[in-house]
Design a protein around this motif. Structure first.
Motif, PDB file in Angstrom:
ATOM      1  N   ALA A 146       0.828  -1.203   0.000  1.00 48.35           N
ATOM      2  CA  ALA A 146       0.000   0.000   0.000  1.00 48.35           C
ATOM      3  C   ALA A 146       0.863   1.255   0.000  1.00 48.35           C
ATOM      4  O   ALA A 146       0.494   2.276  -0.584  1.00 48.35           O
ATOM      5  N   LYS A 147       2.025   1.151   0.642  1.00 45.57           N
ATOM      6  CA  LYS A 147       2.884   2.324   0.801  1.00 45.57           C
ATOM      7  C   LYS A 147       4.288   1.853   1.153  1.00 45.57           C
ATOM      8  O   LYS A 147       4.448   0.875   1.882  1.00 45.57           O
ATOM      9  N   ILE A 148       5.291   2.534   0.631  1.00 38.24           N
ATOM     10  CA  ILE A 148       6.678   2.247   0.985  1.00 38.24           C
ATOM     11  C   ILE A 148       7.259   3.458   1.702  1.00 38.24           C
ATOM     12  O   ILE A 148       7.265   4.570   1.164  1.00 38.24           O
ATOM     13  N   VAL A 149       7.733   3.221   2.916  1.00 39.87           N
ATOM     14  CA  VAL A 149       8.349   4.262   3.728  1.00 39.87           C
ATOM     15  C   VAL A 149       9.828   3.917   3.895  1.00 39.87           C
ATOM     16  O   VAL A 149      10.167   2.799   4.281  1.00 39.87           O
ATOM     17  N   ILE A 150      10.693   4.849   3.593  1.00 37.56           N
ATOM     18  CA  ILE A 150      12.127   4.678   3.840  1.00 37.56           C
ATOM     19  C   ILE A 150      12.474   5.486   5.084  1.00 37.56           C
ATOM     20  O   ILE A 150      12.141   6.676   5.169  1.00 37.56           O
ATOM     21  N   ALA A 151      13.146   4.841   6.041  1.00 35.08           N
ATOM     22  CA  ALA A 151      13.435   5.512   7.305  1.00 35.08           C
ATOM     23  C   ALA A 151      14.855   5.207   7.760  1.00 35.08           C
ATOM     24  O   ALA A 151      15.308   4.066   7.692  1.00 35.08           O
ATOM     25  N   ALA A 152      15.540   6.230   8.232  1.00 37.58           N
ATOM     26  CA  ALA A 152      16.897   6.073   8.756  1.00 37.58           C
ATOM     27  C   ALA A 152      17.190   7.236   9.698  1.00 37.58           C
ATOM     28  O   ALA A 152      16.691   8.347   9.486  1.00 37.58           O
ATOM     29  N   PRO A 153      18.003   7.008  10.714  1.00 35.86           N
ATOM     30  CA  PRO A 153      18.338   8.101  11.627  1.00 35.86           C
ATOM     31  C   PRO A 153      19.071   9.255  10.952  1.00 35.86           C
ATOM     32  O   PRO A 153      18.857  10.413  11.306  1.00 35.86           O
ATOM     33  N   VAL A 154      19.943   8.934   9.993  1.00 35.88           N
ATOM     34  CA  VAL A 154      20.754   9.971   9.357  1.00 35.88           C
ATOM     35  C   VAL A 154      20.887   9.669   7.874  1.00 35.88           C
ATOM     36  O   VAL A 154      20.906   8.507   7.458  1.00 35.88           O
ATOM     37  N   SER A 155      20.965  10.730   7.071  1.00 36.25           N
ATOM     38  CA  SER A 155      21.076  10.549   5.623  1.00 36.25           C
ATOM     39  C   SER A 155      21.827  11.722   5.015  1.00 36.25           C
ATOM     40  O   SER A 155      21.776  12.848   5.523  1.00 36.25           O
ATOM     41  N   SER A 156      22.503  11.451   3.910  1.00 28.80           N
ATOM     42  CA  SER A 156      23.073  12.543   3.125  1.00 28.80           C
ATOM     43  C   SER A 156      21.935  13.283   2.427  1.00 28.80           C
ATOM     44  O   SER A 156      20.867  12.716   2.176  1.00 28.80           O
ATOM     45  N   GLU A 157      22.163  14.541   2.118  1.00 29.54           N
ATOM     46  CA  GLU A 157      21.130  15.340   1.456  1.00 29.54           C
ATOM     47  C   GLU A 157      20.780  14.778   0.089  1.00 29.54           C
ATOM     48  O   GLU A 157      19.607  14.700  -0.286  1.00 29.54           O
ATOM     49  N   GLN A 158      21.786  14.390  -0.676  1.00 23.32           N
ATOM     50  CA  GLN A 158      21.545  13.902  -2.028  1.00 23.32           C
ATOM     51  C   GLN A 158      20.712  12.627  -2.020  1.00 23.32           C
ATOM     52  O   GLN A 158      19.738  12.498  -2.769  1.00 23.32           O
ATOM     53  N   ALA A 159      21.079  11.682  -1.154  1.00 21.92           N
ATOM     54  CA  ALA A 159      20.333  10.429  -1.090  1.00 21.92           C
ATOM     55  C   ALA A 159      18.907  10.667  -0.615  1.00 21.92           C
ATOM     56  O   ALA A 159      17.957  10.064  -1.126  1.00 21.92           O
ATOM     57  N   ALA A 160      18.747  11.542   0.362  1.00 25.18           N
ATOM     58  CA  ALA A 160      17.406  11.837   0.873  1.00 25.18           C
ATOM     59  C   ALA A 160      16.523  12.417  -0.226  1.00 25.18           C
ATOM     60  O   ALA A 160      15.348  12.059  -0.354  1.00 25.18           O
ATOM     61  N   SER A 161      17.085  13.293  -1.025  1.00 24.93           N
ATOM     62  CA  SER A 161      16.323  13.899  -2.116  1.00 24.93           C
ATOM     63  C   SER A 161      15.896  12.858  -3.142  1.00 24.93           C
ATOM     64  O   SER A 161      14.741  12.839  -3.595  1.00 24.93           O
ATOM     65  N   GLN A 162      16.815  11.967  -3.497  1.00 24.01           N
ATOM     66  CA  GLN A 162      16.505  10.937  -4.488  1.00 24.01           C
ATOM     67  C   GLN A 162      15.469   9.949  -3.961  1.00 24.01           C
ATOM     68  O   GLN A 162      14.538   9.566  -4.674  1.00 24.01           O
ATOM     69  N   LEU A 163      15.622   9.542  -2.712  1.00 25.96           N
ATOM     70  CA  LEU A 163      14.697   8.565  -2.140  1.00 25.96           C
ATOM     71  C   LEU A 163      13.316   9.168  -1.899  1.00 25.96           C
ATOM     72  O   LEU A 163      12.300   8.484  -2.034  1.00 25.96           O
ATOM     73  N   ALA A 164      13.269  10.434  -1.551  1.00 28.00           N
ATOM     74  CA  ALA A 164      11.979  11.095  -1.346  1.00 28.00           C
ATOM     75  C   ALA A 164      11.155  11.096  -2.629  1.00 28.00           C
ATOM     76  O   ALA A 164       9.923  11.043  -2.592  1.00 28.00           O
ATOM     77  N   ALA A 165      11.843  11.139  -3.763  1.00 28.25           N
ATOM     78  CA  ALA A 165      11.147  11.131  -5.047  1.00 28.25           C
ATOM     79  C   ALA A 165      10.667   9.740  -5.436  1.00 28.25           C
ATOM     80  O   ALA A 165       9.747   9.599  -6.247  1.00 28.25           O
ATOM     81  N   MET A 166      11.276   8.702  -4.856  1.00 27.81           N
ATOM     82  CA  MET A 166      10.940   7.326  -5.221  1.00 27.81           C
ATOM     83  C   MET A 166       9.966   6.671  -4.254  1.00 27.81           C
ATOM     84  O   MET A 166       9.071   5.935  -4.669  1.00 27.81           O
ATOM     85  N   ALA A 167      10.158   6.916  -2.963  1.00 32.80           N
ATOM     86  CA  ALA A 167       9.318   6.290  -1.940  1.00 32.80           C
ATOM     87  C   ALA A 167       8.059   7.121  -1.713  1.00 32.80           C
ATOM     88  O   ALA A 167       7.947   8.261  -2.173  1.00 32.80           O
ATOM     89  N   ASP A 168       7.109   6.551  -0.982  1.00 29.92           N
ATOM     90  CA  ASP A 168       5.892   7.288  -0.647  1.00 29.92           C
ATOM     91  C   ASP A 168       6.102   8.204   0.551  1.00 29.92           C
ATOM     92  O   ASP A 168       5.365   9.170   0.742  1.00 29.92           O
ATOM     93  N   ASP A 169       7.097   7.871   1.363  1.00 28.11           N
ATOM     94  CA  ASP A 169       7.415   8.692   2.528  1.00 28.11           C
ATOM     95  C   ASP A 169       8.883   8.462   2.877  1.00 28.11           C
ATOM     96  O   ASP A 169       9.383   7.334   2.776  1.00 28.11           O
ATOM     97  N   LEU A 170       9.567   9.510   3.244  1.00 29.81           N
ATOM     98  CA  LEU A 170      10.957   9.424   3.705  1.00 29.81           C
ATOM     99  C   LEU A 170      11.024  10.068   5.076  1.00 29.81           C
ATOM    100  O   LEU A 170      10.597  11.214   5.252  1.00 29.81           O
ATOM    101  N   VAL A 171      11.552   9.324   6.043  1.00 29.78           N
ATOM    102  CA  VAL A 171      11.609   9.817   7.416  1.00 29.78           C
ATOM    103  C   VAL A 171      13.037   9.700   7.929  1.00 29.78           C
ATOM    104  O   VAL A 171      13.636   8.620   7.891  1.00 29.78           O
ATOM    105  N   THR A 172      13.586  10.802   8.392  1.00 33.46           N
ATOM    106  CA  THR A 172      14.915  10.808   8.994  1.00 33.46           C
ATOM    107  C   THR A 172      14.875  11.630  10.277  1.00 33.46           C
ATOM    108  O   THR A 172      13.971  12.441  10.488  1.00 33.46           O
TER     109      THR A 172
END
Length: 210
Positions: A146-172
């Motif tokens: 139904a939904k894919i959420v990517i979650a991690a305590p810390v992330s690089s800005e570039q990776a976060a931007s790319q994953l936010a565009a692919m996943a339904d939710d990105l949480v850091t």
């Protein structure tokens, strides 16, 4: 911001994921380092815990360059004229056999969870390039969650931007302005063995995580 260890980082991450508490969801940890973080998240949210098994297929002449990725049941391939179908099949079989052996060692005879129609929360201990998680998103989509959420305590800005565009939710918890590698944001960042992962998953099942 510096985390004491993966468990503390997972608990802080769980606070950011509270909206998923009690949902029809499953938490999938990225072995090995993502498992303690995912366990803390799953415990705090009252959700089941399992593993996401994804490995890249490296180019035959440049192994660090990914031409695809393999899961236990599927794969994605970016066609390259210079890469033969025989090579892709050979690597797929070899990678899948190794992953299947690892999964059985870690989970025993427990079947992989059904993800169709569920919220899938994929957790790692940190995101540097995001390549593994981007491959995971593509492969998980095929299971129709139904939904894919990517979650991690810390992330690089570039990776976060790319994953936010692919996943339904990105949480850091923290996206530093200057990323120095995942381990730089932890006081304790020991390498985990296969046995560590196995024991951690067993402790979660017993409700005895410390």
């Amino acid at each position: 911001m510096i985390f004491s260890n993966r468990t503390e980082a997972g608990r802080l991450l769980a606070r950011k994921l509270k909206r998923y508490a009690g949902a029809d969801a499953v938490v999938l940890g990225v072995p090995r380092g993502g498992v303690p973080v995912a366990g803390a998240v799953a415990a705090d949210l009252g959700l089941p815990l399992d593993l996401v098994m994804v490995k890249k297929i490296g180019h035959p002449h440049q192994p660090e360059y990914a031409i695809g990725a393999v899961s236990l049941s599927d794969r994605i391939i970016v066609p390259h004229d210079e890469v033969s179908s025989e090579y892709i099949e050979e690597r797929t079989v070899a990678i899948r056999e190794k992953m299947a052996g690892q999964y059985q060692y870690w989970r025993g005879d427990k079947p992989a969870p059904t993800l169709q129609g569920k919220i899938v929360i994929v957790v790692d201990d940190g995101i540097a390039t995001g390549n593994t998680l981007m491959a995971a998103v593509k492969l998980l989509r095929k299971q129709m969650p139904a939904k894919i959420v990517i979650a991690a305590p810390v992330s690089s800005e570039q990776a976060a931007s790319q994953l936010a565009a692919m996943a339904d939710d990105l949480v850091t918890v923290y996206i530093p302005p200057h990323f120095r590698g995942v381990g730089a944001w932890y006081e304790q960042f020991e390498q985990l063995s296969d046995e560590d992962v196995r024991q951690y998953l067993a402790a979660f099942e017993k409700g005895s995580l410390s």
